[in-house]
Design an enzyme around this catalytic site. Structure first.
Site, short mmCIF file in Angstrom:
data_model
loop_
_atom_site.label_atom_id
_atom_site.label_comp_id
_atom_site.label_asym_id
_atom_site.label_seq_id
_atom_site.Cartn_x
_atom_site.Cartn_y
_atom_site.Cartn_z
N LYS A 1 -45.45 3.05 -53.60
CA LYS A 1 -44.46 3.15 -54.49
C LYS A 1 -43.74 4.31 -54.50
O LYS A 1 -44.34 5.46 -54.65
CB LYS A 1 -44.39 2.48 -55.91
CG LYS A 1 -43.42 2.55 -56.76
CD LYS A 1 -43.24 3.78 -57.61
CE LYS A 1 -44.34 4.26 -58.25
NZ LYS A 1 -43.97 5.34 -59.20
N ASP B 1 -45.23 -0.14 -64.08
CA ASP B 1 -44.97 -0.06 -63.07
C ASP B 1 -45.53 -1.33 -62.28
O ASP B 1 -45.27 -1.62 -61.07
CB ASP B 1 -45.43 1.20 -62.02
CG ASP B 1 -44.52 2.28 -62.15
OD1 ASP B 1 -43.44 2.36 -62.97
OD2 ASP B 1 -44.81 3.38 -61.95
#
Length: 268
Positions: free
Chosen positions: A11, A136
């Site tokens: 990410k 997240d």
């Protein structure tokens, strides 16, 4: 025996604005999440109980017990969906730990996707469990370019114009705890996130103070021929650069200092 597999893509935060605090004490964020085509890899096979084996270059830095996010994701999904079966999971840990590229969150999200398929359950159960594992994890469950608000878990898909872009990730092999970096944030609201290219990462300064080599990594990336954009991701210490061409990215990857970890990849 059938074996299931899921990628846990790295990410990136193309920009990360810390706007203040939420009523529950978490930080109020505005960010653009992007995801790479490469990352960790998770495999699963049917079993009576839940188990996790960790391999790969960063395996020694992780606990394979109940505190591991993959194990917690699997146990949480089984409980939420009332699944009476287990799974034998194997995680190939190729991304650095505590590095700002969502490794643990991506691994947990990969476990939710893999087990949803393997157990044949409604994906809605994974969406319920994901936010319980970390801010997240919902974005990593989606693994598509999106804007995150709230604590980063209120998501909306966006077209950032970066699909297929050549990117180089570089980490100085220094773990950096997210909580420590947020705790060092001075609390100044620098304004809303309008465009990720003209935005900022508000955690870069506090991360740099704790790990000064971040400045060297960013300076090195910005000097590479063909580098069009460079920034630190998340709470660090991984930094990244977008390149005009794959050849330019490969040349930079070949020149990367040997003491630093790097990943030459593309954006989804």
């Amino acid at each position: 025996m059938t074996r299931w597999s899921e990628i846990a893509p790295a990410k990136l935060n193309l920009a990360l604005h810390v706007r203040g605090k939420l009523p529950d004490g978490r930080h109020a964020l505005e960010t653009i999440f992007a995801f790479c085509t490469d990352g960790d890899r998770l495999w699963g096979e049917p079993a009576d109980e839940l188990s996790l084996t960790i391999t790969g270059p960063f395996a020694a830095m992780l606990d394979d017990g109940g505190l591991n996010l993959v194990h917690r994701a699997a146990a949480g999904l089984a409980a939420e969906a009332r699944v009476g079966r287990g799974a034998a999971l194997t995680l190939d840990k190729r991304l650095p730990v505590a590095s700002g590229i969502g490794g643990g969150s991506a691994d947990a999200a990969a476990a939710l996707r893999l087990l949803t398929s393997m157990w044949g359950i409604d994906p809605a159960f994974a969406s319920v469990v994901a936010p319980q594992l970390g801010s997240d994890v919902p974005a990593c469950l989606l693994s598509m370019t999106c804007r995150g608000e709230g604590a980063g878990d209120e998501l909306a898909l966006v077209d950032a114009g970066i699909s297929g872009a050549a990117v180089l990730l570089v980490n100085p092999r220094v773990p950096l705890a997210t909580g420590d970096v947020f705790a060092a944030w001075k609390g100044n609201d620098g304004g809303p996130l309008i465009d990720w290219r003209t935005g900022r990462n508000d955690l870069e300064k506090p991360a740099h103070k704790q790990v000064p080599v971040i400045g060297r990594v960013l300076d090195w990336l910005k000097r590479q021929p063909g580098a069009e954009f460079a920034r630190m991701s998340g709470s660090g210490a991984t930094c990244f650069a977008l390149f005009a061409t794959e050849d330019a990215r490969e040349a930079a990857a070949s020149a990367c200092p040997a003491e630093w970890w790097h990943l030459a990849t593309t954006l989804r």
